[in-house]
Scaffold this motif. Structure first.
Motif, short mmCIF file in Angstrom:
data_model
loop_
_atom_site.label_atom_id
_atom_site.label_comp_id
_atom_site.label_asym_id
_atom_site.label_seq_id
_atom_site.Cartn_x
_atom_site.Cartn_y
_atom_site.Cartn_z
N PHE A 1 34.85 42.98 59.36
CA PHE A 1 35.36 43.96 58.40
C PHE A 1 36.25 45.01 59.03
CE2 PHE A 1 30.91 42.84 57.05
CZ PHE A 1 31.30 41.80 56.22
N GLY A 2 36.45 44.92 60.35
CA GLY A 2 37.34 45.84 61.03
C GLY A 2 38.56 45.13 61.58
N ALA A 3 38.36 44.31 62.60
CA ALA A 3 39.48 43.63 63.24
C ALA A 3 40.09 42.55 62.34
CB ALA A 3 39.01 43.02 64.56
N ALA A 4 39.24 41.75 61.69
CA ALA A 4 39.75 40.63 60.89
C ALA A 4 40.67 41.08 59.75
CB ALA A 4 38.59 39.78 60.36
N PRO A 5 40.26 42.01 58.87
CA PRO A 5 41.17 42.43 57.80
C PRO A 5 42.48 43.03 58.33
CG PRO A 5 38.94 43.13 57.32
CD PRO A 5 38.94 42.65 58.73
N ALA A 6 42.39 43.82 59.41
CA ALA A 6 43.60 44.42 59.98
C ALA A 6 44.57 43.35 60.46
CB ALA A 6 43.22 45.35 61.13
N LEU A 7 44.06 42.33 61.15
CA LEU A 7 44.91 41.26 61.64
C LEU A 7 45.46 40.41 60.50
CD1 LEU A 7 42.77 40.16 64.73
CD2 LEU A 7 44.97 41.35 64.77
N ILE A 8 44.63 40.17 59.48
CA ILE A 8 45.06 39.32 58.36
C ILE A 8 46.18 39.98 57.56
CG2 ILE A 8 44.32 38.28 56.18
CD1 ILE A 8 41.53 37.93 57.49
N VAL A 9 46.00 41.28 57.22
CA VAL A 9 47.02 41.95 56.42
C VAL A 9 48.30 42.15 57.24
CG1 VAL A 9 46.33 44.33 56.97
CG2 VAL A 9 47.41 43.81 54.76
N TYR A 10 48.16 42.30 58.55
CA TYR A 10 49.36 42.39 59.39
C TYR A 10 50.09 41.07 59.41
CZ TYR A 10 52.42 43.11 63.38
OH TYR A 10 53.53 43.20 64.18
N GLU A 11 49.35 39.99 59.56
CA GLU A 11 49.96 38.66 59.59
C GLU A 11 50.57 38.31 58.23
OE1 GLU A 11 51.05 35.08 61.47
OE2 GLU A 11 50.18 36.92 62.31
N TRP A 12 49.96 38.82 57.15
CA TRP A 12 50.43 38.49 55.80
C TRP A 12 51.75 39.17 55.47
CZ3 TRP A 12 49.90 41.49 50.95
CH2 TRP A 12 50.24 40.73 49.81
N VAL A 13 51.85 40.50 55.68
CA VAL A 13 53.07 41.19 55.26
C VAL A 13 53.42 42.40 56.09
CG1 VAL A 13 52.02 42.78 53.60
CG2 VAL A 13 54.32 41.89 53.17
N LEU A 14 52.45 43.04 56.74
CA LEU A 14 52.75 44.29 57.44
C LEU A 14 53.67 44.09 58.64
CD1 LEU A 14 49.38 46.31 57.42
CD2 LEU A 14 51.36 46.53 55.91
N ASN A 15 53.69 42.86 59.19
CA ASN A 15 54.58 42.62 60.33
C ASN A 15 56.05 42.77 59.96
OD1 ASN A 15 54.79 40.35 58.76
ND2 ASN A 15 54.00 38.93 60.30
N SER A 16 56.36 42.72 58.66
CA SER A 16 57.75 42.89 58.23
C SER A 16 58.18 44.36 58.26
CB SER A 16 57.94 42.35 56.81
OG SER A 16 57.19 43.10 55.87
N LEU A 17 57.24 45.29 58.43
CA LEU A 17 57.56 46.72 58.45
C LEU A 17 57.75 47.27 59.85
CD1 LEU A 17 55.04 48.04 55.74
CD2 LEU A 17 57.47 47.48 55.45
N GLY A 18 57.66 46.41 60.85
CA GLY A 18 57.85 46.86 62.22
C GLY A 18 56.70 47.75 62.69
N LYS A 19 57.04 48.88 63.32
CA LYS A 19 56.01 49.78 63.86
C LYS A 19 55.10 50.33 62.78
CE LYS A 19 58.38 51.33 68.05
NZ LYS A 19 58.91 52.52 68.79
N ALA A 20 55.65 50.61 61.60
CA ALA A 20 54.83 51.16 60.51
C ALA A 20 53.72 50.19 60.14
CB ALA A 20 55.69 51.46 59.29
N GLY A 21 54.02 48.89 60.19
CA GLY A 21 53.04 47.88 59.84
C GLY A 21 51.87 47.84 60.81
N TRP A 22 52.18 47.78 62.11
CA TRP A 22 51.06 47.68 63.04
C TRP A 22 50.31 49.00 63.18
CZ3 TRP A 22 51.01 50.76 67.25
CH2 TRP A 22 52.20 51.11 67.90
N ILE A 23 51.00 50.12 62.89
CA ILE A 23 50.29 51.41 62.89
C ILE A 23 49.26 51.43 61.77
CG2 ILE A 23 50.56 53.87 62.38
CD1 ILE A 23 53.16 53.77 64.01
N ALA A 24 49.64 50.97 60.56
CA ALA A 24 48.70 50.92 59.44
C ALA A 24 47.52 50.02 59.76
CB ALA A 24 49.41 50.43 58.17
N ALA A 25 47.79 48.86 60.37
CA ALA A 25 46.72 47.94 60.73
C ALA A 25 45.80 48.56 61.77
CB ALA A 25 47.31 46.62 61.25
N PHE A 26 46.38 49.28 62.74
CA PHE A 26 45.55 49.90 63.77
C PHE A 26 44.72 51.04 63.20
CE2 PHE A 26 45.00 53.32 66.91
CZ PHE A 26 44.14 52.66 67.78
N VAL A 27 45.30 51.84 62.31
CA VAL A 27 44.55 52.93 61.68
C VAL A 27 43.34 52.36 60.96
CG1 VAL A 27 44.61 54.65 59.82
CG2 VAL A 27 46.47 54.54 61.49
N TYR A 28 43.53 51.27 60.21
CA TYR A 28 42.40 50.65 59.51
C TYR A 28 41.34 50.20 60.51
CZ TYR A 28 39.58 47.39 56.88
OH TYR A 28 38.51 46.74 56.31
#
Length: 284
Positions: free
Chosen positions: A104-131
């Motif tokens: 419920f921590g690492a898995a959702p962050a990685l999944i949502v990043y792989e799904w669409v957040l990677n298209s936002l560049g730094k903003a995407g991985w920052i959101a995934a890391f914050v989660y």
């Protein structure tokens, strides 16, 4: 000089040997084992999170959602099984926290990043890391405050519900046919803000109902069983939308309780004023 005063005299050796006396080796401390039943549920939940990550890496986001929701179901059972079978242990508590961090921590962050957040560049991985970091902080705070928190409420959004919010959104969009989510305007930023909301809500002090006072050993009115049957039927109509809707409602319920208590002049913190009576009404 008598024999007893002689320096080389050994009274124990001189004493007659009693054949009835048995000599035993000193007992070694008994090694504690690990309870199998509750930890099987925890390991199964951990596998659900791992399975979800693997499926997301292969672009199979619907299967990833199955893994996370299955992990959430199993996580809700392991503690109850341990209490019902009297098999609680410190090992099980630590195992459960580590499993929750993955599922419920690492898995959702990685999944949502792989799904669409990677298209936002730094903003995407920052959101995934914050989660991900908020999930770790939430679990650490839960472990340290477990003795002083009102058992009726969680302090902040529980991590399985936060994961269900993020993954439920992915499941709904994937089910609606939004393949290649990055090409749809607004969808990446929608996922961005939802991920931040779920992560930051985990570390707030908003009280979320825990359902821990629901006992399976007590009798209930017949209408309760009917309501459960209707709820199951409702979920089967369209699982992605119904489950996501339920977790959205739960995800804002804590703020509703917070505002209600503020308006009524009641204490809003779920930290008890006494560790001896964690369920007392007097909260600060």
């Amino acid at each position: 000089m008598p024999e007893s005063d002689h320096p080389a005299f050994d009274a124990a050796a001189a004493a007659p040997i009693d054949d009835d006396i048995e000599f035993h080796e000193p007992r070694r401390p008994r090694r504690r084992g690990i309870y199998i039943l509750p930890n099987l549920f925890t390991l199964a939940a951990l596998f659900g999170g791992f399975y979800a990550i693997v499926m997301a890496m292969n672009g199979r986001f619907e299967q990833a959602a199955y893994g996370i929701f299955t992990a959430a179901l199993l996580d809700s059972l392991d503690g109850r099984v341990a209490r019902m079978t009297n098999t609680q242990s410190a090992f099980g508590e630590q195992m459960d926290s580590l499993s929750d961090m993955v599922s419920f921590g690492a898995a959702p962050a990685l999944i949502v990043y792989e799904w669409v957040l990677n298209s936002l560049g730094k903003a995407g991985w920052i959101a995934a890391f914050v989660y991900c970091s908020c999930a770790a902080l939430r679990l650490a705070r839960f472990n340290t405050n477990i003795a002083v928190v009102d058992k009726r409420f969680f302090q902040g959004l529980p991590s399985p519900a936060a994961a269900a919010l993020v993954i439920g959104f992915i499941w709904v969009m994937d089910d609606a046919g939004y393949q290649g989510a990055a090409q749809y305007a607004g969808l990446p930023w929608g996922a961005f803000f939802l991920t931040l909301y779920a992560g930051l809500t985990m570390v707030t002090n908003a009280p979320f109902y825990s359902f821990k006072d629901v006992s399976f050993k007590r009798t209930v009115p017949f209408i309760v069983i009917v309501a459960i049957a209707l709820g199951i039927a409702l979920i089967t109509i369209h699982p992605p939308i119904v489950l996501f809707g339920l977790f959205c409602a739960y995800g804002i319920s804590g703020y509703g309780v917070y505002v209600y208590r503020k308006v009524k002049g009641k204490p809003v913190s779920v930290i008890s004023t006494s560790t001896d009576e964690p369920d007392e009404r007097g909260l600060h």
